[in-house]
Design an enzyme around this catalytic site. Structure first.
Site, short mmCIF file in Angstrom:
data_model
loop_
_atom_site.label_atom_id
_atom_site.label_comp_id
_atom_site.label_asym_id
_atom_site.label_seq_id
_atom_site.Cartn_x
_atom_site.Cartn_y
_atom_site.Cartn_z
N ALA A 200 -98.18 106.04 -8.46
CA ALA A 200 -97.72 104.94 -9.33
C ALA A 200 -96.20 104.83 -9.40
O ALA A 200 -95.67 103.72 -9.47
CB ALA A 200 -98.29 105.14 -10.74
N CYS A 325 -87.23 116.15 -3.00
CA CYS A 325 -87.64 117.52 -3.27
C CYS A 325 -86.89 118.52 -2.38
O CYS A 325 -86.85 119.70 -2.67
CB CYS A 325 -89.14 117.69 -3.12
SG CYS A 325 -89.94 116.39 -2.25
#
Ligand code: PLP
Length: 424
Positions: A200, A325
């Site tokens: 999302a 990340c």
């Protein structure tokens, strides 16, 4: 200070309409969707509407959509799920060298369990050759996993062709479509995929919620064990506000996709052309014809990308060195090295990713500050640059992941600020 957010591949801002749609499910409509009373049934109805909205966006049946905690969980559930459900004694998986770590680390975990994995290389434009995927297939191949668009380069992979090959050999086919859902049209039948991951927060929805499309009849072992949620496919009380937000974001994506794509691509092109014209020794990475609308990845010879990200951040411009990340680690991007860039070139690269809420002023402001930043960083000797980058790497990681009050981050930014001041 003016700010320009150009890191939409890391995460997108929440659409105000999504926030409004979610609100009641944090407050009045807080029921557990498994409860049979009024509260529970209201939550369940909202969740099922979210499922329909997501299904519509990707051309699936609502029953084929399972809610998860995001793209990482969807990738893990698809890969461990198919491999776990396969009954053969020896199993093999085919994937590519440019997948997100959510797929690559899962594949490595499979290898540690004795399952063999082939990582198919990509060409210098960052696109996998479907024929090479076909050639990697072995008699014991149980799964092919190829991402739809790469998060660092934006390059779109030939999923339809790979889908045809997977069907021909009767092998389950998963795609990580986290960077494409809501940004370019998707139809799971046309793509020929059996499983598709989405998240999302890449389509103006909330963080921590996503979905896995599972084609009817695809055997899948569950990743989580617990209650009978999601038709026994994903245990755990559903994140109703998050699912409502994802559903609303999917509905908005259906409405806005075409306009968004045109506007965002125009802004991206303006930024890219502006940089290439105003900064010497800058070059794009990856195929610039087949990529998602908002992404450009640019190498600036002779500088450390991490240093440029920090220098731009100090001017209010948010961008990134590839995957969020791995930012802050001193490792070169596995994607850029996979397309044949040297370690130095890979470390000199920056990803700008624009989105629905990017404005022409963001581009103009970035173009106004960037050339000088690059020039200043280049004026440092490469040796000094490298030393600074190493010193900063721990602090940089914190800067991108921790709160602004973090002590090390301030020290690191302070060090960089001093360095830039000393230069001017
Ligand atoms: N796959 C791709 C291609 C991504 O870009 C990301 C996030 O950057 C993920 C998976 C992980 O998604 P999430 O952040 O929802 O876990």
């Amino acid at each position: 200070m003016r700010r320009a957010y150009l890191d939409n591949n890391a995460t997108t801002p929440l659409a105000p309409e999504v926030f409004e749609a979610m609100k009641p499910y944090w407050l009045a409509d807080y029921g557990n969707a498994s409860s049979i009373h009024w509260y529970g049934q209201r939550a369940k109805a909202a969740m099922e509407e979210g499922r329909e909205q997501v299904a519509r966006l990707i051309g699936a049946q609502p029953k084929e959509v399972v809610f998860t905690a995001g793209g990482t969980e969807s990738d893990n559930a698809a890969i461990f799920g198919v491999v776990g459900a396969a009954s053969s004694a020896s199993k093999h998986v085919v994937t590519t060298t440019i997948e997100h770590h959510a797929v690559l680390s899962t594949a490595r975990a499979l290898e540690e369990r004795g399952i063999s994995v082939t990582y198919v290389p990509v060409d210098s434009s960052g696109v996998v050759d479907p024929a090479a995927v076909g050639q990697a297939i072995q008699p014991n191949t149980v799964l092919i996993s190829v991402m739809h668009a790469n998060n660092e380069l934006g390059t779109i992979q030939p999923i339809e062709e790979v889908g045809r090959i997977a069907r021909e050999y009767d092998i389950w086919f998963h795609t990580d479509a986290v960077q494409t859902v809501g940004r370019i049209p998707i139809d799971v039948d046309r793509l020929g995929v059996d499983l598709l991951s989405l998240s999302a927060h890449k389509l103006y929805g909330p963080k921590g919620v996503g979905a896995l499309y599972i084609r009817r009849g695809t055997p899948l072992s569950p990743l989580l064990y617990g209650g009978h949620h999601e038709r026994d496919r994903r245990a755990g009380t559903e994140n109703v506000p998050g699912i409502v937000g994802l559903g609303k974001a999917a509905e908005l994506a259906c409405e806005h996709m075409q306009d968004d794509a045109i506007n965002v691509a125009a802004l991206r092109d303006r930024l890219e052309e502006g940089i290439l014209c105003s900064v010497p020794l800058a070059s794009t990475n990856g195929d610039i014809r087949h990529r998602v609308p908002g992404t450009t990845n640019i190498s600036f010879d002779g500088i450390e990308g991490e240093g440029l990200v920090i220098a731009l951040d100090l001017q209010g411009v948010a961008c990134s060195t590839g995957a969020a990340c791995s930012s802050g680690s001193i490792e070169s991007s596995h994607v850029l090295t996979a397309i044949g860039r040297t370690r130095e070139q890979a470390r000199s690269s920056i990803r700008f990713s624009l989105g629905r809420y990017s404005a022409p002023e963001d581009v103009d402001y970035t173009l106004a500050v960037l050339p000088e930043m690059v020039e200043r960083l280049r004026a440092r000797s490469p040796k000094k640059l490298s030393a600074i980058s190493h010193q900063l790497s721990a602090g940089t990681a914190k800067s991108l992941h921790a709160s602004p009050g973090d002590h090390d981050w301030r020290v690191s930014v302070g060090g960089l600020r001093d360095m830039l001041k000393a230069d001017s």
